[in-house]
Design a protein around this motif. Structure first.
Motif, PDB file in Angstrom:
ATOM      1  N   ALA A  76       0.817  -1.122   0.028  1.00 54.90           N
ATOM      2  CA  ALA A  76      -0.026   0.113  -0.173  1.00 54.90           C
ATOM      3  C   ALA A  76       0.755   1.186   0.009  1.00 54.90           C
ATOM      4  O   ALA A  76       0.821   1.934   0.969  1.00 54.90           O
ATOM      5  CB  ALA A  76      -0.861   0.110   1.152  1.00 54.90           C
ATOM      6  N   SER A  77       1.634   1.453  -1.113  1.00 57.86           N
ATOM      7  CA  SER A  77       2.446   2.718  -1.326  1.00 57.86           C
ATOM      8  C   SER A  77       1.393   3.753  -1.463  1.00 57.86           C
ATOM      9  O   SER A  77       0.431   3.794  -2.106  1.00 57.86           O
ATOM     10  CB  SER A  77       3.370   2.478  -2.421  1.00 57.86           C
ATOM     11  N   SER A  78       1.844   4.894  -1.154  1.00 56.66           N
ATOM     12  CA  SER A  78       0.942   6.310  -1.178  1.00 56.66           C
ATOM     13  C   SER A  78       1.869   7.292  -1.451  1.00 56.66           C
ATOM     14  O   SER A  78       1.077   8.695  -1.973  1.00 56.66           O
ATOM     15  CB  SER A  78       0.035   6.635   0.009  1.00 56.66           C
ATOM     16  N   ASP A  79       3.108   7.493  -1.528  1.00 51.68           N
ATOM     17  CA  ASP A  79       4.114   8.373  -1.974  1.00 51.68           C
ATOM     18  C   ASP A  79       3.373   9.879  -1.479  1.00 51.68           C
ATOM     19  O   ASP A  79       3.132  10.631  -2.543  1.00 51.68           O
ATOM     20  CB  ASP A  79       4.258   8.205  -3.512  1.00 51.68           C
ATOM     21  N   SER A 111       6.923  13.343   7.910  1.00 54.80           N
ATOM     22  CA  SER A 111       7.795  12.112   7.192  1.00 54.80           C
ATOM     23  C   SER A 111       7.413  12.083   5.787  1.00 54.80           C
ATOM     24  O   SER A 111       6.079  12.690   5.475  1.00 54.80           O
ATOM     25  CB  SER A 111       7.576  11.089   7.932  1.00 54.80           C
ATOM     26  N   HIS A 112       7.641  11.223   5.195  1.00 54.31           N
ATOM     27  CA  HIS A 112       7.319  10.673   3.844  1.00 54.31           C
ATOM     28  C   HIS A 112       6.447   9.244   4.232  1.00 54.31           C
ATOM     29  O   HIS A 112       6.986   8.665   5.146  1.00 54.31           O
ATOM     30  CB  HIS A 112       8.304  10.071   2.906  1.00 54.31           C
ATOM     31  N   THR A 113       5.223   9.073   3.627  1.00 56.71           N
ATOM     32  CA  THR A 113       4.495   7.997   4.105  1.00 56.71           C
ATOM     33  C   THR A 113       5.102   6.445   3.892  1.00 56.71           C
ATOM     34  O   THR A 113       4.812   5.607   4.436  1.00 56.71           O
ATOM     35  CB  THR A 113       3.264   7.983   3.253  1.00 56.71           C
ATOM     36  N   ASP A 114       6.119   6.561   2.776  1.00 53.69           N
ATOM     37  CA  ASP A 114       6.744   5.457   2.400  1.00 53.69           C
ATOM     38  C   ASP A 114       7.813   4.763   2.985  1.00 53.69           C
ATOM     39  O   ASP A 114       8.731   4.210   2.431  1.00 53.69           O
ATOM     40  CB  ASP A 114       6.651   5.110   0.791  1.00 53.69           C
ATOM     41  N   LEU A 115       8.099   5.179   4.200  1.00 50.73           N
ATOM     42  CA  LEU A 115       9.362   4.628   4.987  1.00 50.73           C
ATOM     43  C   LEU A 115       8.888   4.171   6.146  1.00 50.73           C
ATOM     44  O   LEU A 115       7.786   4.324   7.103  1.00 50.73           O
ATOM     45  CB  LEU A 115      10.132   5.978   5.257  1.00 50.73           C
ATOM     46  N   PRO A 135      -0.337  14.410  -1.202  1.00 51.90           N
ATOM     47  CA  PRO A 135       0.135  13.397  -2.626  1.00 51.90           C
ATOM     48  C   PRO A 135       1.270  14.419  -3.193  1.00 51.90           C
ATOM     49  O   PRO A 135       1.071  15.417  -3.467  1.00 51.90           O
ATOM     50  CB  PRO A 135      -0.942  13.102  -3.291  1.00 51.90           C
ATOM     51  N   LEU A 136       2.619  13.719  -3.410  1.00 46.70           N
ATOM     52  CA  LEU A 136       3.654  14.271  -4.161  1.00 46.70           C
ATOM     53  C   LEU A 136       3.515  14.040  -5.582  1.00 46.70           C
ATOM     54  O   LEU A 136       4.147  15.017  -6.201  1.00 46.70           O
ATOM     55  CB  LEU A 136       5.024  13.582  -3.764  1.00 46.70           C
ATOM     56  N   ALA A 137       2.516  13.246  -5.948  1.00 50.61           N
ATOM     57  CA  ALA A 137       2.379  13.374  -7.528  1.00 50.61           C
ATOM     58  C   ALA A 137       2.070  14.825  -8.143  1.00 50.61           C
ATOM     59  O   ALA A 137       0.938  15.344  -7.688  1.00 50.61           O
ATOM     60  CB  ALA A 137       1.330  12.347  -7.912  1.00 50.61           C
ATOM     61  N   GLY A 138       2.646  15.217  -9.227  1.00 44.97           N
ATOM     62  CA  GLY A 138       2.557  16.546  -9.840  1.00 44.97           C
ATOM     63  C   GLY A 138       3.076  17.717  -8.916  1.00 44.97           C
ATOM     64  O   GLY A 138       2.775  18.767  -9.345  1.00 44.97           O
ATOM     65  N   ARG A 139       3.834  17.538  -7.782  1.00 45.22           N
ATOM     66  CA  ARG A 139       4.232  18.407  -7.026  1.00 45.22           C
ATOM     67  C   ARG A 139       5.753  18.321  -7.314  1.00 45.22           C
ATOM     68  O   ARG A 139       6.605  18.072  -6.551  1.00 45.22           O
ATOM     69  CB  ARG A 139       3.722  18.271  -5.714  1.00 45.22           C
ATOM     70  N   ASP A 140       6.347  18.585  -8.496  1.00 45.15           N
ATOM     71  CA  ASP A 140       7.658  18.279  -8.741  1.00 45.15           C
ATOM     72  C   ASP A 140       8.612  19.161  -8.379  1.00 45.15           C
ATOM     73  O   ASP A 140       9.986  19.019  -8.084  1.00 45.15           O
ATOM     74  CB  ASP A 140       7.818  18.289 -10.413  1.00 45.15           C
ATOM     75  N   ARG A 147      10.782  12.785  -0.577  1.00 50.89           N
ATOM     76  CA  ARG A 147      10.599  10.931  -0.689  1.00 50.89           C
ATOM     77  C   ARG A 147      11.655  10.394   0.419  1.00 50.89           C
ATOM     78  O   ARG A 147      11.541   9.141   0.286  1.00 50.89           O
ATOM     79  CB  ARG A 147      10.947  10.898  -2.231  1.00 50.89           C
ATOM     80  N   ASP A 148      12.505  10.981   0.969  1.00 51.29           N
ATOM     81  CA  ASP A 148      13.690  10.227   1.781  1.00 51.29           C
ATOM     82  C   ASP A 148      13.547  10.819   3.328  1.00 51.29           C
ATOM     83  O   ASP A 148      14.371  10.742   3.992  1.00 51.29           O
ATOM     84  CB  ASP A 148      14.962  10.349   1.278  1.00 51.29           C
TER      85      ASP A 148
END
Length: 321
Positions: A76-79, A111-115, A135-140, A147-148
């Motif tokens: 269940a990755s959510s980035d 935090s980032h959710t996927d750690l 969500p980080l998608a589209g937030r370049d 992400r870390d």
């Protein structure tokens, strides 16, 4: 739309198992555990709503242990960038790359959710928290810097902490009052403040400066709402409290179109009007002075200009209702 869930209508012996699937595994992608003899007394409430392209969740629950493992992340990755606010009690965290820490009541962690991490309430109060997942998608512009990020407290900067806490609380309050409004800008500012509080972006960037002004504006508003009764509440005293210049303090209010003085006056008048309605035996003069007015004539004039009636008219309307 708001999703709500409570264990109140579930039979006691089924509550924790149901919570495991609905809240933990499916919604947050975590694994939770609780000793079997304690499950009969378990209870929990949860809500989640979409706010400015993010998800704002609130949860109150009995204590249990939470882990987000590599297997959970794979499933269940959510980035997302996660801002965690401890409303009551305290929470212990163990982040594999961020060490152990405790989030006190009113505290924030980012935090980032996927750690991976472990967490559990540090007091018998249990879970009492809010989480904003962005969500980080589209937030370049800032996604690579987020992400870390292992779970960790904000850096030790009282002004920055006040700014992000006030901005978070303002978003929660405004979204509750007007869920259909656009909160994209507020969420973007919160994301920038969170990264600033974790030293991932420069304080001198245009985005950071705008976010900090936004957060400080919410913090100043909080100060006015909590200290409206003070006769000495002035631009100088407020600017000093936030270690900024008077000019900088006034600039915080420029985007709103409402000055510092008018904002403070509105807070005082709203409080006075509420007291007139709920404290019928209290002399009007006492209410005026208790709300920070140093002149009864100034109070009457400001009240009539704001509401088109006198304090006595307000009381008469309540009595005749």
């Amino acid at each position: 739309m708001t999703l709500t869930f409570s264990t109140d209508q579930i039979r006691p012996h089924e509550r924790f198992d149901h919570w495991c699937e609905v809240r933990a595994r499916n919604l947050f992608g975590v694994t939770i555990s609780l000793r079997r003899e304690e499950r009969l007394h378990f209870h929990g409430r949860f809500s989640a709503s979409a706010v400015g392209g993010a998800i704002l969740s609130e949860m109150q629950a009995s204590p249990y242990q939470v882990s987000r493992s590599a297997a959970d992340i794979s499933r269940a990755s959510s980035d997302s960038l996660c801002i965690f606010q401890q409303v009551g009690g305290a929470s212990w965290f163990d982040a594999s790359s961020g060490g152990e820490f405790v989030v006190p009541a009113g505290g924030l962690a980012v935090s980032h959710t996927d750690l991976p991490y472990l967490t559990t309430p540090a007091t018998p109060h249990g879970f009492d928290l809010r989480v904003l997942k962005i969500p980080l998608a589209g937030r370049d512009a800032f996604a690579p810097r987020a992400r870390d990020l292992p779970p960790s407290l904000l850096r030790d900067d009282p002004r920055l902490q006040r700014a992000i806490s006030a901005a978070f609380n303002a978003l929660v309050a405004e979204a509750a009052r007007n869920p259909d409004a656009n909160y994209d800008r507020a969420v973007e500012h919160l994301a920038q403040l969170a990264l600033l509080a974790r030293d991932r972006v420069s304080i001198g960037s245009p985005e950071s400066r705008a976010a900090l002004r936004f957060g400080l504006l919410q913090a100043v508003r909080d100060m006015l709402r909590c200290n409206y009764y003070r006769f000495d509440l002035s631009p100088v005293t407020v600017a000093s409290a936030f270690a900024i210049s008077v000019r900088q303090m006034h600039l915080l209010f420029e985007p709103t179109g409402i000055s510092f003085s008018r904002t403070l006056l509105a807070v005082r008048l709203q409080e006075a009007r509420q007291r007139l309605k709920t404290m019928p035996a209290e002399p009007v003069a006492n209410i005026a002075y208790a709300c920070g007015f140093d002149s009864l004539a100034t109070f009457y004039r400001a009240f009539r200009n704001a509401y088109g009636m006198t304090p006595g008219d307000v009381r008469a309307a309540v009595l005749n209702a």
